[in-house]
Design a protein around this motif. Structure first.
Motif, PDB file in Angstrom:
ATOM      1  N   ALA A  18     -14.232 -33.012 -14.700  1.00  0.00           N
ATOM      2  CA  ALA A  18     -15.037 -32.052 -13.808  1.00  0.00           C
ATOM      3  C   ALA A  18     -14.873 -30.393 -14.128  1.00  0.00           C
ATOM      4  O   ALA A  18     -15.376 -29.764 -13.391  1.00  0.00           O
ATOM      5  N   ALA A  19     -14.115 -30.115 -15.272  1.00  0.00           N
ATOM      6  CA  ALA A  19     -13.587 -28.889 -15.311  1.00  0.00           C
ATOM      7  C   ALA A  19     -14.932 -27.901 -15.439  1.00  0.00           C
ATOM      8  O   ALA A  19     -15.047 -26.860 -14.577  1.00  0.00           O
ATOM      9  N   GLY A  20     -16.081 -28.381 -16.221  1.00  0.00           N
ATOM     10  CA  GLY A  20     -17.000 -27.306 -16.269  1.00  0.00           C
ATOM     11  C   GLY A  20     -17.923 -27.269 -14.926  1.00  0.00           C
ATOM     12  O   GLY A  20     -18.105 -26.065 -14.359  1.00  0.00           O
ATOM     13  N   GLU A  21     -18.080 -28.057 -14.152  1.00  0.00           N
ATOM     14  CA  GLU A  21     -18.758 -28.243 -13.051  1.00  0.00           C
ATOM     15  C   GLU A  21     -17.866 -27.317 -11.972  1.00  0.00           C
ATOM     16  O   GLU A  21     -18.396 -26.758 -11.082  1.00  0.00           O
ATOM     17  N   ALA A  22     -16.576 -27.550 -11.994  1.00  0.00           N
ATOM     18  CA  ALA A  22     -15.814 -27.122 -11.124  1.00  0.00           C
ATOM     19  C   ALA A  22     -15.682 -25.387 -11.181  1.00  0.00           C
ATOM     20  O   ALA A  22     -15.990 -24.625 -10.650  1.00  0.00           O
ATOM     21  N   MET A  23     -15.747 -24.902 -12.564  1.00  0.00           N
ATOM     22  CA  MET A  23     -15.775 -23.445 -12.828  1.00  0.00           C
ATOM     23  C   MET A  23     -17.188 -23.026 -12.349  1.00  0.00           C
ATOM     24  O   MET A  23     -17.284 -21.794 -11.882  1.00  0.00           O
ATOM     25  N   ARG A  24     -18.273 -23.957 -12.724  1.00  0.00           N
ATOM     26  CA  ARG A  24     -19.615 -23.355 -12.207  1.00  0.00           C
ATOM     27  C   ARG A  24     -19.551 -23.173 -10.766  1.00  0.00           C
ATOM     28  O   ARG A  24     -20.121 -22.121 -10.132  1.00  0.00           O
ATOM     29  N   ASP A  25     -19.261 -24.163  -9.849  1.00  0.00           N
ATOM     30  CA  ASP A  25     -19.176 -24.337  -8.276  1.00  0.00           C
ATOM     31  C   ASP A  25     -18.421 -22.819  -7.943  1.00  0.00           C
ATOM     32  O   ASP A  25     -18.957 -22.183  -6.997  1.00  0.00           O
ATOM     33  N   LEU A  26     -17.334 -22.500  -8.686  1.00  0.00           N
ATOM     34  CA  LEU A  26     -16.555 -21.422  -8.101  1.00  0.00           C
ATOM     35  C   LEU A  26     -17.301 -20.353  -8.314  1.00  0.00           C
ATOM     36  O   LEU A  26     -17.450 -19.152  -7.560  1.00  0.00           O
ATOM     37  N   LEU A  27     -18.043 -20.070  -9.672  1.00  0.00           N
ATOM     38  CA  LEU A  27     -18.576 -18.654 -10.084  1.00  0.00           C
ATOM     39  C   LEU A  27     -19.938 -18.785  -9.063  1.00  0.00           C
ATOM     40  O   LEU A  27     -20.182 -17.475  -8.726  1.00  0.00           O
ATOM     41  N   ASP A  28     -20.428 -19.846  -8.872  1.00  0.00           N
ATOM     42  CA  ASP A  28     -21.696 -19.760  -7.815  1.00  0.00           C
ATOM     43  C   ASP A  28     -21.211 -19.527  -6.489  1.00  0.00           C
ATOM     44  O   ASP A  28     -22.104 -19.542  -5.472  1.00  0.00           O
ATOM     45  N   ARG A  29     -19.973 -19.447  -6.227  1.00  0.00           N
ATOM     46  CA  ARG A  29     -19.521 -19.449  -4.714  1.00  0.00           C
ATOM     47  C   ARG A  29     -19.791 -20.748  -3.895  1.00  0.00           C
ATOM     48  O   ARG A  29     -20.072 -20.200  -2.652  1.00  0.00           O
ATOM     49  N   ARG A  30     -19.825 -21.781  -4.305  1.00  0.00           N
ATOM     50  CA  ARG A  30     -20.323 -22.966  -3.496  1.00  0.00           C
ATOM     51  C   ARG A  30     -19.121 -23.486  -3.002  1.00  0.00           C
ATOM     52  O   ARG A  30     -19.220 -24.395  -2.233  1.00  0.00           O
ATOM     53  N   VAL A  31     -17.875 -23.034  -3.189  1.00  0.00           N
ATOM     54  CA  VAL A  31     -16.484 -23.708  -2.872  1.00  0.00           C
ATOM     55  C   VAL A  31     -16.049 -23.244  -1.714  1.00  0.00           C
ATOM     56  O   VAL A  31     -15.935 -21.663  -1.650  1.00  0.00           O
ATOM     57  N   ALA A  32     -15.745 -23.916  -0.455  1.00  0.00           N
ATOM     58  CA  ALA A  32     -14.994 -23.515   0.537  1.00  0.00           C
ATOM     59  C   ALA A  32     -13.532 -23.912   0.362  1.00  0.00           C
ATOM     60  O   ALA A  32     -13.408 -25.196   0.023  1.00  0.00           O
ATOM     61  N   GLY A  33     -12.739 -22.945   0.235  1.00  0.00           N
ATOM     62  CA  GLY A  33     -11.214 -23.593   0.010  1.00  0.00           C
ATOM     63  C   GLY A  33     -10.891 -23.314  -1.255  1.00  0.00           C
ATOM     64  O   GLY A  33     -11.629 -22.605  -2.134  1.00  0.00           O
ATOM     65  N   LYS A  34      -9.851 -23.932  -1.646  1.00  0.00           N
ATOM     66  CA  LYS A  34      -9.285 -23.854  -3.127  1.00  0.00           C
ATOM     67  C   LYS A  34      -9.592 -25.222  -3.933  1.00  0.00           C
ATOM     68  O   LYS A  34      -9.791 -26.352  -3.390  1.00  0.00           O
ATOM     69  N   LEU A  35      -9.684 -24.980  -5.447  1.00  0.00           N
ATOM     70  CA  LEU A  35     -10.069 -26.135  -6.134  1.00  0.00           C
ATOM     71  C   LEU A  35      -8.936 -26.389  -7.041  1.00  0.00           C
ATOM     72  O   LEU A  35      -8.534 -25.334  -7.860  1.00  0.00           O
ATOM     73  N   CYS A  36      -8.605 -27.541  -7.584  1.00  0.00           N
ATOM     74  CA  CYS A  36      -8.034 -27.848  -8.670  1.00  0.00           C
ATOM     75  C   CYS A  36      -8.234 -29.033  -9.526  1.00  0.00           C
ATOM     76  O   CYS A  36      -8.877 -30.010  -8.961  1.00  0.00           O
ATOM     77  N   LEU A  37      -7.805 -29.185 -10.749  1.00  0.00           N
ATOM     78  CA  LEU A  37      -8.005 -30.243 -11.425  1.00  0.00           C
ATOM     79  C   LEU A  37      -6.866 -31.202 -11.843  1.00  0.00           C
ATOM     80  O   LEU A  37      -5.607 -30.681 -11.934  1.00  0.00           O
ATOM     81  N   VAL A  38      -6.950 -32.389 -11.444  1.00  0.00           N
ATOM     82  CA  VAL A  38      -5.889 -33.193 -11.689  1.00  0.00           C
ATOM     83  C   VAL A  38      -5.911 -34.109 -12.970  1.00  0.00           C
ATOM     84  O   VAL A  38      -6.827 -35.106 -12.925  1.00  0.00           O
ATOM     85  N   PRO A  39      -5.171 -33.883 -14.116  1.00  0.00           N
ATOM     86  CA  PRO A  39      -5.217 -34.783 -15.345  1.00  0.00           C
ATOM     87  C   PRO A  39      -4.980 -36.102 -15.069  1.00  0.00           C
ATOM     88  O   PRO A  39      -4.295 -36.684 -14.192  1.00  0.00           O
TER      89      PRO A  39
END
Lengths: 56, 271
Positions: A35-56
Motif C-alpha cells: 500500500a506504499a503508493g496509496e499511503a504516500m498519496r493520502d499523506l500528500l492529499d492531507r487525508r491522514v489523521a495521525g501518523k502512518l507506517c508500512l509494515v513489511p
C-alpha cells in the motif's frame, strides 16, 4: 545534515525523553508494504489523521 | 538465512501510485554494514515529494523510497562492532526504508528504547526532531505559555503537541474537521480550533486572553497570516513547512506590531 553531531545530540535528547516517558509518541496506523503508493498519496492529499507506517 | 527481499521501487518520477513492489535477491552484506529487518517504515510527506520529483534532491532512478524505519538487526558485517543480531535499531535514511531488509552503516543506527514499538519508533524521528528543535533550539519556551499548533493532527503537529505538553505549555490544536480535532484532544490538546468553522485569530485571542505566545506552522497557505495575527506581545511564529502546497506572504507590519518574531525551522541544517 550539515551538522551531524548536533543532530545526533538532538535525537539523543528526544529518545531519552521517550524512554523516560516524558514524551509519549502516538501509535501510528499500519499498512502493508503493497500500500506504499496509496499511503504516500493520502499523506500528500492531507487525508491522514495521525501518523502512518508500512509494515513489511 | 534470508536470500530474497521485497522492496517498493520507483522506476520513474510521477504520481506516488506508480511505485511497484518487487522481489529481488539480497546482495551479500558488505563488511562495514549492518543488515536490518524492517519492522516498520514511517511514511512522511517527503517520501511522496521524492517520488514526484518535487524534492530539492532528485535521486538517481530506480530507487527505493522510505526515509525512516525501525527493526531488528539480522546480520552484521565483519568489520562492524557494537551491533549484534537481535538488537533493535532505528534509523533516518533518506531513501530505502520501504523494503523488507536494508543494509546500513552502523553510524546511521540508533538503539530503540525498550518501551517503544517498532511502529512508534519508525514514525518518531523526523517529526519529533522537528518539534524538539523548534521548541528547544529555535525559541525559548516557558511553562504556562500558550502555543497554537496548525495542522495539529499531522505528523509534525502531533509531535509538537506532545513536546509542548512535556514542556508544560498550554496547547491550542488547529485542524480541519471533527475527526482530526478529536484525535488532538485524545493526544492532550487543551483547546481545539476547527479552521473550517472557527475564526482562528479571534478564537485564539479569546482562549488566551490576548494572544498566543508561540504559533507553529507546518501548513502554510491562508492560515499563516491568521496565526501571525493571533500572536500577543513578543509572540513567535515558527515556520516549519508548507503542507498545503502554498507558500504564503507575510505582512511585515504584523511582525512589527506587538514585537513579534518570525523564525524559520530547518532542523536538518542546524544548529
Amino acid at each position: 545534515m550539515t551538522n551531524p553531531t548536533a543532530n545526533t545530540e538532538l535525537m539523543t535528547e528526544v529518545l531519552r525523553s521517550a524512554a523516560e516517558g516524558v514524551l509519549n509518541p502516538i501509535e501510528p496506523e499500519s499498512r502493508p508494504l503493497e500500500a506504499a503508493g496509496e499511503a504516500m498519496r493520502d499523506l500528500l492529499d492531507r487525508r491522514v489523521a495521525g501518523k502512518l507506517c508500512l509494515v513489511p | 538465512m534470508v536470500t530474497r527481499m521485497r522492496a517498493v521501487v520507483c522506476r520513474e518520477l510521477g504520481p506516488p501510485e506508480s511505485v511497484t513492489l518487487v522481489e529481488r535477491d539480497l546482495p551479500e552484506l558488505a563488511d562495514d554494514r549492518v543488515r536490518v529487518r524492517v519492522g516498520a517504515a514511517g511514511v512522511n510527506y517527503v517520501d511522496g515529494l521524492f517520488v514526484q520529483g518535487r524534492y530539492q534532491i532528485r535521486p538517481e532512478l530506480p530507487f527505493v523510497p522510505g526515509s525512516e524505519l525501525a527493526g531488528t538487526v539480522i546480520e552484521v558485517g565483519g568489520a562492524v562492532t557494537g551491533w549484534a543480531p537481535g538488537d533493535r535499531a532505528m534509523a533516518s535514511v533518506g531513501l530505502g526504508a520501504f523494503a523488507g531488509e536494508i543494509d546500513l552503516h552502523p553510524a546511521q543506527l540508533t538503539a530503540v528504547p525498550d518501551n517503544l514499538t517498532d511502529t512508534q519508533a519508525a514514525t518518531l524521528g523526523q517529526s519529533y526532531a522537528t518539534a524538539w528543535f523548534s521548541l528547544t533550539r529555535r525559541t525559548q519556551v516557558h511553562p504556562g505559555e500558550w502555543i497554537l499548533v496548525l495542522g495539529a493532527a499531522g505528523g509534525v503537529g502531533l509531535a509538537t503537541l506532545d513536546v509542548a505538553r512535556a514542556l508544560e505549555l498550554n496547547t491550542i490544536a488547529a485542524a480541519s474537521g471533527p475527526d482530526k480535532l478529536e484525535l488532538c484532544i485524545r493526544r492532550g490538546a487543551h483547546e481545539v480550533i476547527d479552521y473550517v468553522t472557527d475564526d482562528l485569530k479571534s478564537r485564539v485571542r479569546e482562549l488566551t486572553g490576548g494572544g498566543a505566545d508561540i504559533a507553529v506552522d507546518p501548513v502554510g497557505g491562508g492560515h499563516t497570516q491568521a496565526a501571525l495575527r493571533s500572536l500577543g506581545d513578543f509572540g513567535r511564529l515558527l515556520v516549519i513547512g508548507f503542507a498545503s502546497g502554498d507558500i504564503p506572504d507575510i505582512p511585515t507590519n504584523q511582525v512589527l506590531l506587538r514585537n513579534r518574531s518570525v523564525l524559520g525551522v530547518d532542523w536538518g541544517s542546524g544548529p
